[in-house]
Design a protein around this motif. Structure first.
Motif, PDB file in Angstrom:
ATOM      1  N   MET A  92       0.837  -1.172   0.000  1.00 36.61           N
ATOM      2  CA  MET A  92       0.000   0.000   0.000  1.00 36.61           C
ATOM      3  C   MET A  92       0.890   1.245   0.000  1.00 36.61           C
ATOM      4  O   MET A  92       1.799   1.387   0.803  1.00 36.61           O
ATOM      5  CB  MET A  92      -0.893  -0.008   1.242  1.00 36.61           C
ATOM      6  CG  MET A  92      -1.615   1.280   1.465  1.00 36.61           C
ATOM      7  SD  MET A  92      -2.705   1.323   2.890  1.00 36.61           S
ATOM      8  CE  MET A  92      -1.610   0.965   4.222  1.00 36.61           C
ATOM      9  N   THR A  93       0.621   2.137  -0.920  1.00 39.74           N
ATOM     10  CA  THR A  93       1.385   3.382  -1.021  1.00 39.74           C
ATOM     11  C   THR A  93       1.185   4.226   0.233  1.00 39.74           C
ATOM     12  O   THR A  93       0.088   4.319   0.756  1.00 39.74           O
ATOM     13  CB  THR A  93       0.934   4.187  -2.261  1.00 39.74           C
ATOM     14  OG1 THR A  93       1.185   3.409  -3.419  1.00 39.74           O
ATOM     15  CG2 THR A  93       1.654   5.512  -2.373  1.00 39.74           C
ATOM     16  N   ILE A  94       2.272   4.828   0.677  1.00 32.62           N
ATOM     17  CA  ILE A  94       2.234   5.738   1.818  1.00 32.62           C
ATOM     18  C   ILE A  94       2.774   7.089   1.356  1.00 32.62           C
ATOM     19  O   ILE A  94       3.774   7.146   0.646  1.00 32.62           O
ATOM     20  CB  ILE A  94       3.028   5.192   3.026  1.00 32.62           C
ATOM     21  CG1 ILE A  94       2.777   6.029   4.274  1.00 32.62           C
ATOM     22  CG2 ILE A  94       4.499   5.124   2.752  1.00 32.62           C
ATOM     23  CD1 ILE A  94       1.499   5.704   4.958  1.00 32.62           C
ATOM     24  N   THR A  95       2.079   8.165   1.711  1.00 27.92           N
ATOM     25  CA  THR A  95       2.517   9.507   1.343  1.00 27.92           C
ATOM     26  C   THR A  95       2.879  10.277   2.600  1.00 27.92           C
ATOM     27  O   THR A  95       2.095  10.337   3.541  1.00 27.92           O
ATOM     28  CB  THR A  95       1.424  10.248   0.549  1.00 27.92           C
ATOM     29  OG1 THR A  95       1.172   9.519  -0.651  1.00 27.92           O
ATOM     30  CG2 THR A  95       1.863  11.668   0.195  1.00 27.92           C
ATOM     31  N   CYS A  96       4.068  10.828   2.586  1.00 28.52           N
ATOM     32  CA  CYS A  96       4.554  11.655   3.687  1.00 28.52           C
ATOM     33  C   CYS A  96       4.254  13.113   3.353  1.00 28.52           C
ATOM     34  O   CYS A  96       4.587  13.593   2.264  1.00 28.52           O
ATOM     35  CB  CYS A  96       6.060  11.451   3.868  1.00 28.52           C
ATOM     36  SG  CYS A  96       6.756  12.415   5.227  1.00 28.52           S
ATOM     37  N   HIS A  97       3.593  13.785   4.282  1.00 30.69           N
ATOM     38  CA  HIS A  97       3.279  15.212   4.140  1.00 30.69           C
ATOM     39  C   HIS A  97       4.090  15.963   5.187  1.00 30.69           C
ATOM     40  O   HIS A  97       4.063  15.615   6.370  1.00 30.69           O
ATOM     41  CB  HIS A  97       1.786  15.430   4.377  1.00 30.69           C
ATOM     42  CG  HIS A  97       1.392  16.857   4.433  1.00 30.69           C
ATOM     43  ND1 HIS A  97       1.363  17.590   5.603  1.00 30.69           N
ATOM     44  CD2 HIS A  97       1.017  17.712   3.447  1.00 30.69           C
ATOM     45  CE1 HIS A  97       0.969  18.823   5.339  1.00 30.69           C
ATOM     46  NE2 HIS A  97       0.761  18.927   4.053  1.00 30.69           N
ATOM     47  N   LEU A  98       4.841  16.944   4.747  1.00 28.88           N
ATOM     48  CA  LEU A  98       5.651  17.760   5.651  1.00 28.88           C
ATOM     49  C   LEU A  98       5.131  19.192   5.633  1.00 28.88           C
ATOM     50  O   LEU A  98       4.899  19.765   4.558  1.00 28.88           O
ATOM     51  CB  LEU A  98       7.114  17.749   5.223  1.00 28.88           C
ATOM     52  CG  LEU A  98       7.803  16.400   5.392  1.00 28.88           C
ATOM     53  CD1 LEU A  98       8.957  16.259   4.435  1.00 28.88           C
ATOM     54  CD2 LEU A  98       8.250  16.234   6.823  1.00 28.88           C
ATOM     55  N   ARG A  99       4.938  19.731   6.814  1.00 33.08           N
ATOM     56  CA  ARG A  99       4.553  21.142   6.968  1.00 33.08           C
ATOM     57  C   ARG A  99       5.695  21.823   7.715  1.00 33.08           C
ATOM     58  O   ARG A  99       6.012  21.458   8.848  1.00 33.08           O
ATOM     59  CB  ARG A  99       3.262  21.272   7.761  1.00 33.08           C
ATOM     60  CG  ARG A  99       2.797  22.711   7.930  1.00 33.08           C
ATOM     61  CD  ARG A  99       1.502  22.765   8.743  1.00 33.08           C
ATOM     62  NE  ARG A  99       0.959  24.094   8.784  1.00 33.08           N
ATOM     63  CZ  ARG A  99       1.291  25.037   9.681  1.00 33.08           C
ATOM     64  NH1 ARG A  99       2.182  24.769  10.614  1.00 33.08           N
ATOM     65  NH2 ARG A  99       0.735  26.222   9.632  1.00 33.08           N
ATOM     66  N   TYR A 100       6.320  22.774   7.042  1.00 36.33           N
ATOM     67  CA  TYR A 100       7.473  23.467   7.586  1.00 36.33           C
ATOM     68  C   TYR A 100       7.095  24.877   8.046  1.00 36.33           C
ATOM     69  O   TYR A 100       6.328  25.571   7.369  1.00 36.33           O
ATOM     70  CB  TYR A 100       8.551  23.646   6.511  1.00 36.33           C
ATOM     71  CG  TYR A 100       9.172  22.382   6.004  1.00 36.33           C
ATOM     72  CD1 TYR A 100      10.292  21.839   6.629  1.00 36.33           C
ATOM     73  CD2 TYR A 100       8.673  21.752   4.877  1.00 36.33           C
ATOM     74  CE1 TYR A 100      10.895  20.697   6.139  1.00 36.33           C
ATOM     75  CE2 TYR A 100       9.269  20.604   4.385  1.00 36.33           C
ATOM     76  CZ  TYR A 100      10.368  20.078   5.021  1.00 36.33           C
ATOM     77  OH  TYR A 100      10.966  18.949   4.536  1.00 36.33           O
ATOM     78  N   ILE A 101       7.665  25.302   9.138  1.00 35.11           N
ATOM     79  CA  ILE A 101       7.722  26.711   9.494  1.00 35.11           C
ATOM     80  C   ILE A 101       9.141  27.128   9.126  1.00 35.11           C
ATOM     81  O   ILE A 101      10.110  26.542   9.614  1.00 35.11           O
ATOM     82  CB  ILE A 101       7.446  26.949  10.995  1.00 35.11           C
ATOM     83  CG1 ILE A 101       6.092  26.363  11.389  1.00 35.11           C
ATOM     84  CG2 ILE A 101       7.556  28.435  11.323  1.00 35.11           C
ATOM     85  CD1 ILE A 101       4.897  26.959  10.663  1.00 35.11           C
ATOM     86  N   VAL A 102       9.244  28.096   8.222  1.00 31.99           N
ATOM     87  CA  VAL A 102      10.550  28.503   7.696  1.00 31.99           C
ATOM     88  C   VAL A 102      10.807  29.968   8.011  1.00 31.99           C
ATOM     89  O   VAL A 102       9.884  30.744   8.266  1.00 31.99           O
ATOM     90  CB  VAL A 102      10.639  28.258   6.166  1.00 31.99           C
ATOM     91  CG1 VAL A 102      10.540  26.778   5.846  1.00 31.99           C
ATOM     92  CG2 VAL A 102       9.571  29.029   5.416  1.00 31.99           C
ATOM     93  N   ASP A 103      12.070  30.324   7.979  1.00 29.97           N
ATOM     94  CA  ASP A 103      12.459  31.720   8.140  1.00 29.97           C
ATOM     95  C   ASP A 103      12.129  32.432   6.832  1.00 29.97           C
ATOM     96  O   ASP A 103      12.731  32.128   5.792  1.00 29.97           O
ATOM     97  CB  ASP A 103      13.959  31.798   8.452  1.00 29.97           C
ATOM     98  CG  ASP A 103      14.462  33.212   8.628  1.00 29.97           C
ATOM     99  OD1 ASP A 103      13.774  34.176   8.208  1.00 29.97           O
ATOM    100  OD2 ASP A 103      15.557  33.371   9.180  1.00 29.97           O
ATOM    101  N   PRO A 104      11.175  33.361   6.819  1.00 29.86           N
ATOM    102  CA  PRO A 104      10.781  33.991   5.558  1.00 29.86           C
ATOM    103  C   PRO A 104      11.890  34.821   4.920  1.00 29.86           C
ATOM    104  O   PRO A 104      11.805  35.145   3.731  1.00 29.86           O
ATOM    105  CB  PRO A 104       9.587  34.874   5.952  1.00 29.86           C
ATOM    106  CG  PRO A 104       9.707  35.080   7.410  1.00 29.86           C
ATOM    107  CD  PRO A 104      10.414  33.870   7.961  1.00 29.86           C
ATOM    108  N   TYR A 105      12.947  35.119   5.661  1.00 26.77           N
ATOM    109  CA  TYR A 105      14.071  35.873   5.113  1.00 26.77           C
ATOM    110  C   TYR A 105      15.104  34.955   4.460  1.00 26.77           C
ATOM    111  O   TYR A 105      16.077  35.431   3.884  1.00 26.77           O
ATOM    112  CB  TYR A 105      14.719  36.731   6.201  1.00 26.77           C
ATOM    113  CG  TYR A 105      13.751  37.747   6.756  1.00 26.77           C
ATOM    114  CD1 TYR A 105      13.412  38.883   6.027  1.00 26.77           C
ATOM    115  CD2 TYR A 105      13.138  37.528   7.981  1.00 26.77           C
ATOM    116  CE1 TYR A 105      12.490  39.797   6.521  1.00 26.77           C
ATOM    117  CE2 TYR A 105      12.215  38.448   8.481  1.00 26.77           C
ATOM    118  CZ  TYR A 105      11.896  39.569   7.744  1.00 26.77           C
ATOM    119  OH  TYR A 105      10.978  40.472   8.234  1.00 26.77           O
ATOM    120  N   GLN A 106      14.881  33.644   4.562  1.00 28.22           N
ATOM    121  CA  GLN A 106      15.823  32.686   3.984  1.00 28.22           C
ATOM    122  C   GLN A 106      15.130  31.716   3.014  1.00 28.22           C
ATOM    123  O   GLN A 106      15.537  30.565   2.878  1.00 28.22           O
ATOM    124  CB  GLN A 106      16.501  31.884   5.098  1.00 28.22           C
ATOM    125  CG  GLN A 106      17.351  32.722   6.022  1.00 28.22           C
ATOM    126  CD  GLN A 106      18.207  31.839   6.889  1.00 28.22           C
ATOM    127  OE1 GLN A 106      19.073  31.118   6.391  1.00 28.22           O
ATOM    128  NE2 GLN A 106      17.956  31.879   8.194  1.00 28.22           N
TER     129      GLN A 106
END
Length: 111
Positions: A1-15
């Protein structure tokens, strides 16, 4: 069965350029380890510090094998080291999903 990894990042908007380079590297690396990357999604309008990524593996076992191998791979370690040096990722959340597609009765899946 296919598995999908979802990543939600908080990033530095200046970088954001540094984070985008990081994402492009991981797209290639995930594919090299047998996964299918669905892309990174950078902030555009609205929230300026949230980015997303999704990639799939044929099974959770294959995802785990990728994770184990990536911890030993020189190129993967170098990409992680860039974030450790510059801190463009503030935090991230990882979730797993099982994708659902309509059957092939006249409906083509995106490649």
């Amino acid at each position: 069965m296919t598995i999908t990894c979802h990543l939600r990042y908080i990033v530095d908007p200046y970088q954001l350029p540094a984070f985008e380079a990081y994402g492009k590297a991981w797209i290639r690396l995930v594919e090299r380890f047998g996964g299918k990357h669905h892309g990174y999604f950078m902030p555009s309008e609205g929230t300026s510090n949230v980015a997303l990524a999704m990639f799939s593996f044929p099974s959770f076992a294959e995802y785990e094998a990728y994770r184990e191998a990536s911890f030993k791979d020189a190129e993967c370690l170098a990409v992680v080291a860039e974030n450790e040096k510059h801190r463009f990722i503030v935090s991230y959340e990882r979730s797993f999903f099982r994708p659902v597609f309509e059957d092939d009765q006249g409906v083509k899946r995106a490649p």
